[in-house]
Design a protein around this motif. Structure first.
Motif, PDB file in Angstrom:
ATOM      1  N   PRO A 135       0.803  -1.234   0.000  1.00  0.00           N
ATOM      2  CA  PRO A 135       0.000   0.000   0.000  1.00  0.00           C
ATOM      3  C   PRO A 135       0.831   1.278   0.000  1.00  0.00           C
ATOM      4  CG  PRO A 135      -0.922  -1.603   1.535  1.00  0.00           C
ATOM      5  CD  PRO A 135       0.384  -2.160   1.069  1.00  0.00           C
ATOM      6  N   ALA A 136       2.010   1.240   0.663  1.00  0.00           N
ATOM      7  CA  ALA A 136       2.851   2.439   0.710  1.00  0.00           C
ATOM      8  C   ALA A 136       3.332   2.832  -0.680  1.00  0.00           C
ATOM      9  CB  ALA A 136       4.040   2.218   1.637  1.00  0.00           C
ATOM     10  N   ALA A 137       3.570   1.849  -1.560  1.00  0.00           N
ATOM     11  CA  ALA A 137       4.002   2.159  -2.927  1.00  0.00           C
ATOM     12  C   ALA A 137       2.930   2.964  -3.652  1.00  0.00           C
ATOM     13  CB  ALA A 137       4.300   0.872  -3.678  1.00  0.00           C
ATOM     14  N   ARG A 138       1.696   2.536  -3.524  1.00  0.00           N
ATOM     15  CA  ARG A 138       0.591   3.265  -4.161  1.00  0.00           C
ATOM     16  C   ARG A 138       0.462   4.665  -3.576  1.00  0.00           C
ATOM     17  NH1 ARG A 138      -3.874   1.934  -7.149  1.00  0.00           N
ATOM     18  NH2 ARG A 138      -3.422  -0.302  -7.080  1.00  0.00           N
ATOM     19  N   ARG A 139       0.620   4.772  -2.237  1.00  0.00           N
ATOM     20  CA  ARG A 139       0.495   6.085  -1.593  1.00  0.00           C
ATOM     21  C   ARG A 139       1.607   7.026  -2.038  1.00  0.00           C
ATOM     22  NH1 ARG A 139       3.268   7.568   2.491  1.00  0.00           N
ATOM     23  NH2 ARG A 139       3.709   5.434   3.173  1.00  0.00           N
ATOM     24  N   ILE A 140       2.841   6.532  -2.089  1.00  0.00           N
ATOM     25  CA  ILE A 140       3.973   7.371  -2.491  1.00  0.00           C
ATOM     26  C   ILE A 140       3.842   7.794  -3.954  1.00  0.00           C
ATOM     27  CG2 ILE A 140       6.479   7.370  -2.894  1.00  0.00           C
ATOM     28  CD1 ILE A 140       6.719   5.571  -0.398  1.00  0.00           C
ATOM     29  N   PHE A 141       3.397   6.861  -4.795  1.00  0.00           N
ATOM     30  CA  PHE A 141       3.203   7.183  -6.208  1.00  0.00           C
ATOM     31  C   PHE A 141       2.023   8.123  -6.424  1.00  0.00           C
ATOM     32  CE2 PHE A 141       5.193   2.924  -7.690  1.00  0.00           C
ATOM     33  CZ  PHE A 141       6.456   3.455  -7.516  1.00  0.00           C
ATOM     34  N   GLY A 142       1.138   8.233  -5.431  1.00  0.00           N
ATOM     35  CA  GLY A 142      -0.039   9.077  -5.589  1.00  0.00           C
ATOM     36  C   GLY A 142      -1.042   8.493  -6.554  1.00  0.00           C
ATOM     37  N   ILE A 143      -1.075   7.152  -6.639  1.00  0.00           N
ATOM     38  CA  ILE A 143      -1.985   6.475  -7.563  1.00  0.00           C
ATOM     39  C   ILE A 143      -3.162   5.924  -6.765  1.00  0.00           C
ATOM     40  CG2 ILE A 143      -2.223   4.534  -9.169  1.00  0.00           C
ATOM     41  CD1 ILE A 143       0.728   4.889  -9.845  1.00  0.00           C
TER      42      ILE A 143
ATOM     43  N   GLY B  56       0.305  -5.732 -12.298  1.00  0.00           N
ATOM     44  CA  GLY B  56      -0.007  -6.087 -13.680  1.00  0.00           C
ATOM     45  C   GLY B  56       0.332  -4.995 -14.664  1.00  0.00           C
ATOM     46  N   SER B  57       0.545  -3.766 -14.170  1.00  0.00           N
ATOM     47  CA  SER B  57       0.946  -2.660 -15.045  1.00  0.00           C
ATOM     48  C   SER B  57       2.451  -2.725 -15.276  1.00  0.00           C
ATOM     49  CB  SER B  57       0.584  -1.318 -14.414  1.00  0.00           C
ATOM     50  OG  SER B  57      -0.803  -1.200 -14.205  1.00  0.00           O
ATOM     51  N   ASN B  58       2.878  -2.176 -16.388  1.00  0.00           N
ATOM     52  CA  ASN B  58       4.308  -2.093 -16.676  1.00  0.00           C
ATOM     53  C   ASN B  58       4.851  -0.787 -16.140  1.00  0.00           C
ATOM     54  OD1 ASN B  58       6.858  -1.537 -18.471  1.00  0.00           O
ATOM     55  ND2 ASN B  58       6.352  -3.695 -18.762  1.00  0.00           N
ATOM     56  N   ILE B  59       6.119  -0.796 -15.747  1.00  0.00           N
ATOM     57  CA  ILE B  59       6.737   0.410 -15.187  1.00  0.00           C
ATOM     58  C   ILE B  59       6.655   1.573 -16.167  1.00  0.00           C
ATOM     59  CG2 ILE B  59       9.047  -0.239 -15.986  1.00  0.00           C
ATOM     60  CD1 ILE B  59      10.179   1.055 -13.490  1.00  0.00           C
ATOM     61  N   THR B  60       6.657   1.272 -17.473  1.00  0.00           N
ATOM     62  CA  THR B  60       6.584   2.336 -18.481  1.00  0.00           C
ATOM     63  C   THR B  60       5.188   2.930 -18.595  1.00  0.00           C
ATOM     64  OG1 THR B  60       6.148   0.727 -20.234  1.00  0.00           O
ATOM     65  CG2 THR B  60       8.453   1.278 -19.808  1.00  0.00           C
ATOM     66  N   GLU B  61       4.169   2.233 -17.985  1.00  0.00           N
ATOM     67  CA  GLU B  61       2.790   2.689 -18.099  1.00  0.00           C
ATOM     68  C   GLU B  61       2.335   3.516 -16.904  1.00  0.00           C
ATOM     69  OE1 GLU B  61       0.814  -1.020 -18.438  1.00  0.00           O
ATOM     70  OE2 GLU B  61       1.367  -1.355 -20.527  1.00  0.00           O
ATOM     71  N   LEU B  62       3.170   3.595 -15.877  1.00  0.00           N
ATOM     72  CA  LEU B  62       2.751   4.325 -14.688  1.00  0.00           C
ATOM     73  C   LEU B  62       2.601   5.816 -15.007  1.00  0.00           C
ATOM     74  CD1 LEU B  62       4.999   2.693 -11.942  1.00  0.00           C
ATOM     75  CD2 LEU B  62       2.630   2.169 -12.519  1.00  0.00           C
ATOM     76  N   PRO B  63       1.575   6.466 -14.480  1.00  0.00           N
ATOM     77  CA  PRO B  63       1.336   7.896 -14.769  1.00  0.00           C
ATOM     78  C   PRO B  63       2.258   8.793 -13.946  1.00  0.00           C
ATOM     79  CG  PRO B  63      -0.343   7.096 -13.272  1.00  0.00           C
ATOM     80  CD  PRO B  63       0.497   5.899 -13.621  1.00  0.00           C
ATOM     81  N   LEU B  64       3.561   8.580 -14.113  1.00  0.00           N
ATOM     82  CA  LEU B  64       4.561   9.324 -13.350  1.00  0.00           C
ATOM     83  C   LEU B  64       5.589   9.913 -14.298  1.00  0.00           C
ATOM     84  CD1 LEU B  64       5.280   6.642 -10.582  1.00  0.00           C
ATOM     85  CD2 LEU B  64       3.752   8.606 -10.365  1.00  0.00           C
TER      86      LEU B  64
ATOM     87  N   ALA C 193      13.477  12.181  -8.510  1.00  0.00           N
ATOM     88  CA  ALA C 193      12.152  12.726  -8.180  1.00  0.00           C
ATOM     89  C   ALA C 193      11.107  12.168  -9.132  1.00  0.00           C
ATOM     90  CB  ALA C 193      12.164  14.248  -8.258  1.00  0.00           C
ATOM     91  N   ILE C 194       9.876  12.145  -8.655  1.00  0.00           N
ATOM     92  CA  ILE C 194       8.745  11.815  -9.512  1.00  0.00           C
ATOM     93  C   ILE C 194       7.751  12.977  -9.458  1.00  0.00           C
ATOM     94  CG2 ILE C 194       8.958   9.316  -9.233  1.00  0.00           C
ATOM     95  CD1 ILE C 194       6.625   9.482  -7.208  1.00  0.00           C
ATOM     96  N   VAL C 195       7.066  13.191 -10.566  1.00  0.00           N
ATOM     97  CA  VAL C 195       5.932  14.112 -10.576  1.00  0.00           C
ATOM     98  C   VAL C 195       4.684  13.238 -10.633  1.00  0.00           C
ATOM     99  CG1 VAL C 195       4.768  15.991 -11.742  1.00  0.00           C
ATOM    100  CG2 VAL C 195       7.266  15.895 -11.734  1.00  0.00           C
ATOM    101  N   ARG C 196       3.881  13.284  -9.587  1.00  0.00           N
ATOM    102  CA  ARG C 196       2.738  12.395  -9.437  1.00  0.00           C
ATOM    103  C   ARG C 196       1.555  12.878 -10.282  1.00  0.00           C
ATOM    104  NH1 ARG C 196       2.052  11.244  -3.108  1.00  0.00           N
ATOM    105  NH2 ARG C 196       0.570  12.944  -3.393  1.00  0.00           N
ATOM    106  N   PRO C 197       0.530  12.047 -10.409  1.00  0.00           N
ATOM    107  CA  PRO C 197      -0.662  12.474 -11.168  1.00  0.00           C
ATOM    108  C   PRO C 197      -1.303  13.736 -10.616  1.00  0.00           C
ATOM    109  CG  PRO C 197      -0.693  10.099 -10.833  1.00  0.00           C
ATOM    110  CD  PRO C 197       0.453  10.627 -10.027  1.00  0.00           C
ATOM    111  N   ASP C 198      -1.152  13.990  -9.293  1.00  0.00           N
ATOM    112  CA  ASP C 198      -1.747  15.207  -8.718  1.00  0.00           C
ATOM    113  C   ASP C 198      -0.859  16.426  -8.872  1.00  0.00           C
ATOM    114  OD1 ASP C 198       0.282  14.686  -6.943  1.00  0.00           O
ATOM    115  OD2 ASP C 198      -1.006  14.266  -5.221  1.00  0.00           O
ATOM    116  N   GLY C 199       0.295  16.268  -9.591  1.00  0.00           N
ATOM    117  CA  GLY C 199       1.186  17.389  -9.857  1.00  0.00           C
ATOM    118  C   GLY C 199       2.260  17.594  -8.806  1.00  0.00           C
TER     119      GLY C 199
END
Length: 443
Positions: free
Chosen positions: A166-174, A182-190, A223-229
């Motif tokens: 769950p922490a991975a999803r929270r940190i990614f902001g997804i 099941g998603s590929n790393i290249t498909e993440l909205p980051l 750094a990552i830019v999350r879906p929420d900016g």
């Protein structure tokens, strides 16, 4: 010859009995459902002290009720001597009531000139206990990983996410609506950014490097830019899950260090800047001066100014330190505004400031700059209903290409030049020029 055959047969039968008696697997023979033989291993499984406790017992006595009918069906399919059933897991009941998990194979065989079923029994107790322990360990590990503040994800060789806590999803902001496993790393909205904030190719992501080269990556910061900016800074480590296994997955762990970096930058700022004015503090300004002196002929700083406010003590004494602090903050702001972008100004302490001028301005540039500084500081200051005029004395010393002075010596020379600006009488020798300011006054 007949005697030799009989002797050979007896020897073969003796060897067979010896093997059966010492076999680690249980061997039991039942005829028309009645137990007629059991080796020592079978007796241990059945919980019997001796053979007499099991002989004459119906075989169903030792089979858990849930497995009796399937057993009858299996052995009914054995129609010819030597036919054997498929290995089957089942549960036996010992004489003391224990349930014993086993794997059995039944063989239709001749027993004293009659047909009987010989059953080979492999005790699965230790194996089942190990499997239960492994399941408990896996459940414990899963529970621990799911509670971590640190993100953990496992990636297959093609970059597909096999699992994520769950922490991975929270940190990614997804959010939960977007599939992660099941998603590929290249498909993440980051959007990925390197340590300098520039766009980073996904093949430079630590887990991508690990999957392509087998390299273990530790504490890689990006750094990552999350879906929420939001931009979040991560410290990431990745390694192969089973390095000795070809085509193994990679496990990636990552921590959000955004707040830590902000806190560290704040602490670094506080350690190098004056808390009242926000200017470089004494430690930083002298460190910059030391670096300029060490740079020899390539130094970026050529001129040092020592600035002292005239009559500042009377402001503190007559109007209080609160107004004095306000004056210092305004003076600091005006100094920064009057200087060029590459120049550095710091507060040495009290009402003393030090300026490091970049480049190598000539006299035709230096004099107007000094006058601009004095003019900026001479503008009236209004604080708590008081109109205050502050002037400054400025001492100037230049750094020569072959300058061998220490920072302290440069500071001394600029200080001496500044005091010459306050008094027409030279009090000490030094390599500096004085620029006098008018006395401060308060109205």
């Amino acid at each position: 010859m007949g005697e030799r055959r009989a002797t050979a047969a007896e020897q073969l039968a003796h060897r067979y009995r010896s093997l059966v008696e010492h076999s680690p697997d249980g061997i039991c023979v039942h005829e028309r459902g009645i137990v007629v033989y059991a080796n020592p291993a079978a007796l241990r499984i059945m919980g019997a002290k001796n053979l007499a406790e099991v002989l004459g017992q119906h075989i169903a006595r030792f089979v858990h009720p849930d497995f009796r009918q399937p057993m009858y069906e299996r052995i009914s399919g054995l129609t010819a001597t030597g036919n054997a059933s498929e290995p089957t897991e089942m549960v036996l009941l010992s004489l003391d009531g224990r349930e014993v998990p086993v794997e059995t194979v039944s063989v239709l065989t001749a027993w004293h000139d009659r047909l009987a079923y010989q059953v080979v029994i492999h005790d699965l107790t230790a194996q089942k206990a190990a499997e239960r322990a492994q399941r408990r360990a896996e459940q414990h590990f899963t529970t621990v990983v799911s509670q971590l503040e640190e993100g953990v994800a496992v990636f297959y060789r093609d970059g597909t996410i096999a699992s994520a806590n769950p922490a991975a999803r929270r940190i990614f902001g997804i959010d939960d609506r977007t599939p992660l496993v099941g998603s590929n790393i290249t498909e993440l909205p980051l959007e990925l950014l390197d340590a300098n904030g520039r766009s980073m190719p996904r093949e430079r992501h630590p887990v991508a490097r690990t999957l392509s080269t087998g390299e273990t990556v530790t504490a890689y910061v990006f750094a990552i830019v999350r879906p929420d900016g939001q931009r979040r800074w991560l410290a990431v480590s990745s390694r192969l899950l089973n390095p000795d296994e070809q085509g193994t997955a990679a496990v990636c762990s990552f921590t959000d260090i955004t707040e830590y970096l902000a806190s560290r930058r704040q602490l670094e700022y506080q350690a190098t800047h004056d808390p009242l004015t926000g200017l470089a503090n004494r430690s930083l300004i002298l460190s910059q001066l030391s670096g300029a002196l060490a740079a020899s002929g390539t130094r970026d700083v050529s001129t040092v100014m020592f600035i002292d406010l005239d009559g500042f003590k009377s402001i503190n004494d007559t109007m209080g330190h609160a107004i004095g602090d306000t004056v210092l903050r305004i003076v600091a702001h005006r100094l920064q505004r009057a200087l060029r972008g590459d120049d550095l100004v710091g507060r040495l302490g009290g009402d003393e400031f030090l300026v490091l001028l970049a480049g190598r301005p000539g006299d035709e540039e230096l004099e107007p700059l000094v006058q601009r500084l004095r003019a900026a500081m001479a503008e009236p200051i209004v604080a708590r209903g008081h109109r205050i005029a502050v002037n400054a004395s400025i001492g100037v010393t230049t750094l020569e290409p072959d300058d061998t002075r220490t920072p302290e010596a440069v500071l001394h020379d600029a200080d001496v030049a500044m005091y010459e600006a306050k008094s027409p009488t030279r009090r000490d020798g030094g390599r500096g020029r004085a620029i006098r300011g008018d006395n401060s006054h308060v109205s």
